[in-house]
Design a protein around this motif. Structure first.
Motif, PDB file in Angstrom:
ATOM      1  N   PHE A 301       0.815  -1.213   0.000  1.00 39.93           N
ATOM      2  CA  PHE A 301       0.000   0.000   0.000  1.00 39.93           C
ATOM      3  C   PHE A 301       0.852   1.268   0.000  1.00 39.93           C
ATOM      4  O   PHE A 301       0.399   2.318  -0.461  1.00 39.93           O
ATOM      5  CB  PHE A 301      -0.932   0.024   1.215  1.00 39.93           C
ATOM      6  CG  PHE A 301      -2.063  -0.958   1.146  1.00 39.93           C
ATOM      7  CD1 PHE A 301      -3.103  -0.772   0.249  1.00 39.93           C
ATOM      8  CD2 PHE A 301      -2.097  -2.073   1.976  1.00 39.93           C
ATOM      9  CE1 PHE A 301      -4.161  -1.676   0.183  1.00 39.93           C
ATOM     10  CE2 PHE A 301      -3.142  -2.977   1.922  1.00 39.93           C
ATOM     11  CZ  PHE A 301      -4.178  -2.784   1.019  1.00 39.93           C
ATOM     12  N   PHE A 302       2.070   1.177   0.526  1.00 38.55           N
ATOM     13  CA  PHE A 302       2.878   2.377   0.736  1.00 38.55           C
ATOM     14  C   PHE A 302       3.960   2.599  -0.318  1.00 38.55           C
ATOM     15  O   PHE A 302       4.601   3.643  -0.324  1.00 38.55           O
ATOM     16  CB  PHE A 302       3.498   2.331   2.135  1.00 38.55           C
ATOM     17  CG  PHE A 302       2.473   2.193   3.219  1.00 38.55           C
ATOM     18  CD1 PHE A 302       1.605   3.227   3.497  1.00 38.55           C
ATOM     19  CD2 PHE A 302       2.336   1.007   3.935  1.00 38.55           C
ATOM     20  CE1 PHE A 302       0.634   3.111   4.472  1.00 38.55           C
ATOM     21  CE2 PHE A 302       1.368   0.865   4.909  1.00 38.55           C
ATOM     22  CZ  PHE A 302       0.514   1.926   5.176  1.00 38.55           C
ATOM     23  N   GLU A 303       4.153   1.613  -1.195  1.00 43.37           N
ATOM     24  CA  GLU A 303       5.150   1.773  -2.258  1.00 43.37           C
ATOM     25  C   GLU A 303       4.776   2.974  -3.123  1.00 43.37           C
ATOM     26  O   GLU A 303       3.673   3.063  -3.659  1.00 43.37           O
ATOM     27  CB  GLU A 303       5.224   0.521  -3.131  1.00 43.37           C
ATOM     28  CG  GLU A 303       5.671  -0.736  -2.388  1.00 43.37           C
ATOM     29  CD  GLU A 303       7.170  -0.749  -2.102  1.00 43.37           C
ATOM     30  OE1 GLU A 303       7.856   0.233  -2.447  1.00 43.37           O
ATOM     31  OE2 GLU A 303       7.645  -1.749  -1.526  1.00 43.37           O
ATOM     32  N   GLY A 304       5.712   3.924  -3.247  1.00 45.41           N
ATOM     33  CA  GLY A 304       5.464   5.111  -4.053  1.00 45.41           C
ATOM     34  C   GLY A 304       4.621   6.161  -3.367  1.00 45.41           C
ATOM     35  O   GLY A 304       4.303   7.199  -3.961  1.00 45.41           O
ATOM     36  N   GLY A 305       4.247   5.921  -2.098  1.00 49.39           N
ATOM     37  CA  GLY A 305       3.441   6.883  -1.353  1.00 49.39           C
ATOM     38  C   GLY A 305       4.293   7.875  -0.568  1.00 49.39           C
ATOM     39  O   GLY A 305       5.527   7.831  -0.594  1.00 49.39           O
ATOM     40  N   LYS A 306       3.630   8.763   0.158  1.00 47.68           N
ATOM     41  CA  LYS A 306       4.327   9.799   0.925  1.00 47.68           C
ATOM     42  C   LYS A 306       3.699   9.916   2.306  1.00 47.68           C
ATOM     43  O   LYS A 306       2.480  10.065   2.441  1.00 47.68           O
ATOM     44  CB  LYS A 306       4.236  11.151   0.205  1.00 47.68           C
ATOM     45  CG  LYS A 306       4.924  12.281   0.950  1.00 47.68           C
ATOM     46  CD  LYS A 306       4.705  13.605   0.233  1.00 47.68           C
ATOM     47  CE  LYS A 306       5.362  14.764   0.996  1.00 47.68           C
ATOM     48  NZ  LYS A 306       5.083  16.076   0.345  1.00 47.68           N
ATOM     49  N   ARG A 307       4.551   9.849   3.320  1.00 47.93           N
ATOM     50  CA  ARG A 307       4.077  10.021   4.694  1.00 47.93           C
ATOM     51  C   ARG A 307       3.905  11.504   4.983  1.00 47.93           C
ATOM     52  O   ARG A 307       4.831  12.296   4.781  1.00 47.93           O
ATOM     53  CB  ARG A 307       5.078   9.388   5.665  1.00 47.93           C
ATOM     54  CG  ARG A 307       4.596   9.342   7.106  1.00 47.93           C
ATOM     55  CD  ARG A 307       5.585   8.642   8.012  1.00 47.93           C
ATOM     56  NE  ARG A 307       6.807   9.425   8.223  1.00 47.93           N
ATOM     57  CZ  ARG A 307       7.537   9.418   9.327  1.00 47.93           C
ATOM     58  NH1 ARG A 307       7.187   8.638  10.335  1.00 47.93           N
ATOM     59  NH2 ARG A 307       8.618  10.147   9.440  1.00 47.93           N
ATOM     60  N   ILE A 308       2.730  11.908   5.494  1.00 44.60           N
ATOM     61  CA  ILE A 308       2.468  13.331   5.711  1.00 44.60           C
ATOM     62  C   ILE A 308       2.110  13.665   7.158  1.00 44.60           C
ATOM     63  O   ILE A 308       1.956  14.845   7.496  1.00 44.60           O
ATOM     64  CB  ILE A 308       1.353  13.845   4.779  1.00 44.60           C
ATOM     65  CG1 ILE A 308       0.059  13.049   4.991  1.00 44.60           C
ATOM     66  CG2 ILE A 308       1.794  13.782   3.328  1.00 44.60           C
ATOM     67  CD1 ILE A 308      -1.125  13.576   4.184  1.00 44.60           C
ATOM     68  N   GLY A 309       1.969  12.661   8.018  1.00 46.21           N
ATOM     69  CA  GLY A 309       1.634  12.948   9.407  1.00 46.21           C
ATOM     70  C   GLY A 309       2.092  11.844  10.326  1.00 46.21           C
ATOM     71  O   GLY A 309       2.233  10.688   9.911  1.00 46.21           O
ATOM     72  N   TYR A 310       2.345  12.200  11.584  1.00 47.97           N
ATOM     73  CA  TYR A 310       2.778  11.229  12.599  1.00 47.97           C
ATOM     74  C   TYR A 310       2.282  11.693  13.957  1.00 47.97           C
ATOM     75  O   TYR A 310       2.226  12.900  14.237  1.00 47.97           O
ATOM     76  CB  TYR A 310       4.305  11.124  12.632  1.00 47.97           C
ATOM     77  CG  TYR A 310       4.822  10.286  13.796  1.00 47.97           C
ATOM     78  CD1 TYR A 310       4.865   8.904  13.710  1.00 47.97           C
ATOM     79  CD2 TYR A 310       5.245  10.884  14.989  1.00 47.97           C
ATOM     80  CE1 TYR A 310       5.315   8.131  14.779  1.00 47.97           C
ATOM     81  CE2 TYR A 310       5.691  10.117  16.064  1.00 47.97           C
ATOM     82  CZ  TYR A 310       5.728   8.743  15.948  1.00 47.97           C
ATOM     83  OH  TYR A 310       6.162   7.976  17.014  1.00 47.97           O
ATOM     84  N   GLY A 311       1.934  10.732  14.807  1.00 46.36           N
ATOM     85  CA  GLY A 311       1.564  11.069  16.176  1.00 46.36           C
ATOM     86  C   GLY A 311       1.431   9.816  17.018  1.00 46.36           C
ATOM     87  O   GLY A 311       1.497   8.691  16.509  1.00 46.36           O
TER      88      GLY A 311
END
Length: 557
Positions: A301-311
């Motif tokens: 699901f995350f291949e080629g994606g971008k992380r935009i938030g963390y908590g």
């Protein structure tokens, strides 16, 4: 942190404002209580003054959850929420529950899933965005909301009743001395004060201790939830898909699991919950989460994606067995400050809304009857008769069973929930608090975690950066030690310093000092998850509110 008599003598007295009801915490529980109070005020034609104190820089800034929301609570509070634009935009379209091994996954047929794992009729939401919307609704009704003003001190009357709270002082140096920017906190006095700080609220913790509200109850259980928000390849996105997993990478004796929710706009909320009753001090919930994302069934699901938030944030998991008495002279605990979350459903926002409403109705009746400072006994009585009590009673054994291991827990939860619908004549209890389960390091095996790749897996500091966490550096540390010697002579010597692993924000480090190893506390990294206050094996760490606006600033989480 109570204001010292010396400070009060030099700068006092504090200014004071009087309200009928003061609410501590601008989350779903607190705002629902405020909204219900104002609704009743309009319906009955009796004016009632209400204020909400929120420690975040704005309403929603500190709110973090998965989240899949059962709309039963908001349907009762604001029946026309759709017309009013509530951000419940993504109905659940599909449920998947998978058991993971290191390289494979096994999907449970939906017909085998107990009702607690089925989400038809629920919505995938950003709880921080939903809370912002609730805040606007509350202000439109005349609720006064003070964001960036954390309640730091409980005010007591002559008979020991709660008469309000005081906000923290501003402009105090690291050494605890007033600076040229010093501002004395303000007292907000009320006939009744509702505490809605979320799980392990630091004032709620004091109230539970002061009034022995947990006497005869099971110790509260907690899980640490760590979450990331991603934008993923549209070809891999399936709006409304809900995936939960159990098993790998956790060992079968450690409670926990994951969630992966497909929101709108090609966004995915992914998270991992680790029960804080784990025993191996080498376990790192943050690293387990990163490792989980590398599973073949998840990584794609995350291949080629971008992380935009963390908590990160702890959740209460003890349920009805651990629920303390919720009322005391002059006030009440609502939402997760009391522990109303249903761990079997991984849902608490509907319970927060409902308990906020029930407490508000009891407080309104008391205020309009010219009462103050007594116990709002109508609130727990109404809870006993509510759908929420029925729901939590059916789920009361979930965490105690799952605490006995994945396989036995899954079997017994399946029997109770699928065969009996939760209506069983027995109750299973939890005997120990989470910090009591930790074993000495010498009795445990070290866990080697792979280095982050910066694409799918990440380190703590880059994660904290995208949580928009910030604290004013020249202020007293809000992470305090009862005894500064204990971290080295006990935690490090016996448990190999578990605080450097259980903290998901890199707050705690053991560094070389003049006299050997010493604990360094990087308080500016703190995301206010409260894990340290819960899991510290010696209960030596005490979490206090920092200055106003400090902490994370979540958007879309």
């Amino acid at each position: 942190m109570n204001t010292s008599p010396e400070i009060l003598e030099q700068f006092g007295p504090r200014e004071s404002m009087d309200y009928d009801v003061v609410i501590v915490g601008g989350g779903p529980a607190g705002l629902s209580a405020a909204i219900r109070l104002k609704q009743l005020s309009a319906e009955k034609g009796q004016e009632i003054s209400v204020c909400v104190l929120e420690k975040g820089s704005e309403v929603g800034a500190h709110i973090l959850s998965g989240a899949v929301m059962d709309p039963i609570g908001i349907n009762e509070l604001i029946p026309d929420w759709k017309e009013k634009g509530a951000p419940l935009n993504t109905p659940v379209s599909e449920d998947r529950f998978m058991f993971l091994t290191e390289s494979k996954s096994f999907t449970t047929p939906n017909w085998m899933l107990p009702g607690c794992f089925q989400n038809h009729g629920n919505y995938i939401v950003s709880l921080s965005n939903f809370t912002r919307w609730l805040g606007t609704e509350a202000e439109n009704l005349g609720v006064e909301i003070f964001a960036g003003f954390p309640a730091a001190e409980i005010l007591y009357g002559e008979s020991g009743e709660v008469v309000g709270v005081a906000t923290g002082n501003l402009g105090v140096s690291k050494e605890g001395e007033p600076t040229e920017n010093f501002q004395l906190g303000m007292e907000l006095r009320a006939k009744y004060t509702l505490f809605a700080e979320g799980a392990r609220g630091h004032l709620g913790k004091q109230l539970i201790n002061n009034y022995s509200l947990d006497a005869g109850k099971d110790p509260q259980s907690y899980g640490l939830g760590i979450k990331e928000l991603w934008e993923i390849d549209p070809a891999l996105h399936q709006e409304g898909l809900v995936i939960h997993t159990a098993g790998w990478p956790l060992s079968s004796d450690t409670y926990g699991g994951s969630f992966l929710y497909h929101l709108e706009n090609n966004q995915v909320a992914v998270g991992f919950v680790v029960g804080l009753s784990y025993s191996n001090p080498y376990l790192s919930p943050f690293e387990e989460f990163q490792r989980y994302k590398t599973h073949p069934s998840i990584r794609r699901f995350f291949e080629g994606g971008k992380r935009i938030g963390y908590g990160a944030r702890v959740i209460t998991a003890g349920g009805l067995n651990s629920l303390p008495k919720t009322v005391f002279p002059g006030g009440a605990l609502i939402g997760c400050d009391a522990g109303f979350l249903n761990a079997s459903r991984i849902k608490g926002s509907h319970a927060a809304i409902k308990t906020g409403m029930l407490a508000a109705e009891a407080a309104f009746d008391a205020v309009t009857a010219n009462r103050s400072g007594d116990e709002l006994s109508a609130y727990p009585a109404a809870f006993q008769k509510s759908w929420l009590h029925t729901e939590l009673n059916k789920a009361r054994n979930f965490k105690p069973w799952m605490g006995k291991g994945l396989y036995l827990g899954t079997l017994m939860v399946g029997i109770e929930q699928k065969l009996f619908g939760g209506n069983v004549p027995w109750t299973v209890h939890t005997k120990f608090a989470d910090h009591e389960y930790l074993k000495p390091a010498a009795q445990c095996q070290k866990i080697e975690y792979p280095k982050p790749d910066g694409k799918i897996t990440f380190d703590r500091l880059s994660s904290v950066f995208i949580s928009n966490t910030n604290h004013e550096e020249n202020q007293p540390a809000h992470l305090t030690l009862n005894n500064p010697v204990v971290p080295v002579v006990t935690n490090l010597a016996v448990f190999d310093g578990p605080e450097q692993r259980y903290c998901p924000a890199g707050v705690y480090e053991f560094v070389d000092g003049d006299a050997g190893k010493q604990l360094q506390i990087n308080a500016q990294n703190c995301v206010h998850c409260k894990t340290c206050d819960i899991k510290d094996p010696t209960q030596n760490i005490v979490w206090l509110n920092p200055e106003g606006t400090g902490g994370p600033n979540y958007s879309g989480m």
